[in-house]
Scaffold this motif. Structure first.
Motif, PDB file in Angstrom:
ATOM      1  N   ALA A 191       0.857  -1.193   0.000  1.00 49.75           N
ATOM      2  CA  ALA A 191       0.000   0.000   0.000  1.00 49.75           C
ATOM      3  C   ALA A 191       0.890   1.239   0.000  1.00 49.75           C
ATOM      4  N   ASP A 192       0.551   2.219  -0.828  1.00 49.18           N
ATOM      5  CA  ASP A 192       1.361   3.443  -0.889  1.00 49.18           C
ATOM      6  C   ASP A 192       0.439   4.645  -1.136  1.00 49.18           C
ATOM      7  N   PRO A 193      -0.350   4.996  -0.092  1.00 52.85           N
ATOM      8  CA  PRO A 193      -1.322   6.079  -0.273  1.00 52.85           C
ATOM      9  C   PRO A 193      -0.650   7.415  -0.576  1.00 52.85           C
ATOM     10  N   VAL A 194      -1.324   8.218  -1.389  1.00 47.03           N
ATOM     11  CA  VAL A 194      -0.811   9.553  -1.746  1.00 47.03           C
ATOM     12  C   VAL A 194      -1.800  10.593  -1.218  1.00 47.03           C
ATOM     13  N   SER A 195      -1.279  11.534  -0.399  1.00 50.73           N
ATOM     14  CA  SER A 195      -2.119  12.595   0.179  1.00 50.73           C
ATOM     15  C   SER A 195      -1.983  13.870  -0.641  1.00 50.73           C
ATOM     16  N   PHE A 196      -3.073  14.608  -0.740  1.00 43.40           N
ATOM     17  CA  PHE A 196      -3.093  15.875  -1.476  1.00 43.40           C
ATOM     18  C   PHE A 196      -3.395  17.000  -0.491  1.00 43.40           C
ATOM     19  N   PRO A 197      -2.884  18.204  -0.778  1.00 47.28           N
ATOM     20  CA  PRO A 197      -3.073  19.292   0.189  1.00 47.28           C
ATOM     21  C   PRO A 197      -4.545  19.648   0.403  1.00 47.28           C
ATOM     22  N   ASP A 198      -5.369  19.487  -0.633  1.00 48.12           N
ATOM     23  CA  ASP A 198      -6.797  19.796  -0.507  1.00 48.12           C
ATOM     24  C   ASP A 198      -7.562  19.095  -1.632  1.00 48.12           C
ATOM     25  N   ARG A 199      -8.882  19.258  -1.620  1.00 45.61           N
ATOM     26  CA  ARG A 199      -9.715  18.528  -2.588  1.00 45.61           C
ATOM     27  C   ARG A 199      -9.573  19.102  -4.005  1.00 45.61           C
ATOM     28  N   GLU A 200      -9.174  20.353  -4.104  1.00 47.58           N
ATOM     29  CA  GLU A 200      -8.955  20.928  -5.442  1.00 47.58           C
ATOM     30  C   GLU A 200      -7.751  20.258  -6.115  1.00 47.58           C
ATOM     31  N   ALA A 201      -6.682  20.097  -5.328  1.00 43.76           N
ATOM     32  CA  ALA A 201      -5.489  19.414  -5.868  1.00 43.76           C
ATOM     33  C   ALA A 201      -5.813  17.964  -6.201  1.00 43.76           C
ATOM     34  N   LEU A 202      -6.634  17.331  -5.352  1.00 40.44           N
ATOM     35  CA  LEU A 202      -7.042  15.951  -5.616  1.00 40.44           C
ATOM     36  C   LEU A 202      -7.833  15.872  -6.923  1.00 40.44           C
ATOM     37  N   ALA A 203      -8.768  16.809  -7.114  1.00 42.02           N
ATOM     38  CA  ALA A 203      -9.601  16.802  -8.324  1.00 42.02           C
ATOM     39  C   ALA A 203      -8.742  16.970  -9.579  1.00 42.02           C
TER      40      ALA A 203
END
Ligand SMILES: C[S@@+](CC[C@H](N)C(=O)[O-])C[C@H]1O[C@@H](n2cnc3c(N)ncnc32)[C@H](O)[C@@H]1O
Length: 251
Positions: A191-203
């Motif tokens: 497993a290698d989850p990737v976190s984004f600073p916010d939902r805009e960056a995720l989108a």
């Protein structure tokens, strides 16, 4: 729908980190000929070339946009001329003819690509055909359970993620490699989850990478909003990546 190569180049930091770790598993003296199978925009390929001061790299991809971006990158890399060749090909149609100048190759390296190729028996047989006996296959791609939270969020919006992919298990991959001509096979998932600073960056990331094929089925004006809705529906701005790792030698 082809890749948005400039955006992929900008957003693919997770892929570069994964690529570096996989690159460390390649055993290189520095003078080998290595295929990067699914080179994308060439960010990881450039690091591969740096490990081959006397060697050569074949940068192969099925996407014209990705390959153009990779060509532009290497035009600016000192010492790359004559040591990198570009091949536009589908890995499922790969043959020694495609790589006439360099085959049989010493190694095949590949990151974040094999899960987009849905026939792994044929893929591995093709890769075996361009490797010399004893040549290395060192790769990583999405594995069993990859990005399940994205698939589930799309489903919660009342639809199924469109597109084709194969998130294979380590066990079935090892069995495939053994029957397609590889020895010393070692496959594992992590497993290698990737976190984004916010939902805009995720989108933005979802739009460019994970939902690219799905968005291609929607009218252009609806694509960004759909990616935003998926990002809003996910429990947190984290993509639950699972990586399938492959190390093997051609028999
Ligand atoms: C997520 S990108 C990874 C690129 C690069 N390896 C990296 O780590 O940044 C996946 C790449 O695989 C390529 N690809 C997908 N299916 C392919 C196929 N059947 N044959 C060749 N390339 C393929 C895509 O065009 C894309 O450039």
């Amino acid at each position: 729908m082809d890749w948005d190569a400039p955006n992929y180049d900008r957003l693919s930091n997770p892929h570069v980190l994964w690529g570096r770790a996989v690159l460390e598993r390649l055993e290189l003296a520095g003078d080998e000929a290595v295929l990067d199978a699914g080179c994308g925009t060439g960010r990881v390929t450039e690091e591969l070339l740096a490990r081959l001061p006397l060697g050569k790299v074949v940068a192969l991809d099925a996407s014209p946009a990705m390959l153009d971006q990779a060509r532009s990158r290497f035009a600016k890399v000192p010492g790359a001329a004559g040591r990198v060749s570009f091949v536009h090909a589908d890995l499922l149609e790969l043959s020694p003819t495609h790589l006439r100048a360099l085959a049989p190759l010493d190694a095949v390296f590949s990151t974040a690509t094999f899960h987009w190729v849905t026939d792994h028996d044929r893929l591995f047989a093709n890769l075996r055909a361009v490797l010399r006996g004893g040549g290395q296959l060192v790769a990583q791609c999405g594995g069993e359970g990859n990005i399940a939270s994205v698939v589930a969020a799309v489903r919660r919006l009342g639809t199924e993620r469109a597109g084709t992919w194969l998130y294979a298990s380590a066990e079935e991959t090892a069995a495939r490699l053994e029957r397609t001509g590889f020895d010393g096979v070692h496959c594992w998932c992590h497993a290698d989850p990737v976190s984004f600073p916010d939902r805009e960056a995720l989108a933005e990331f979802l739009q460019t990478v994970c939902l690219r094929e799905h968005l291609g089925t929607l009218p252009p004006a609806e694509r960004r909003r759909f990616a935003e809705r998926v990002a809003e529906t996910m429990p947190e701005p984290v993509i639950d990546y699972v990586r399938l790792n492959v190390v093997a030698r051609a028999r």
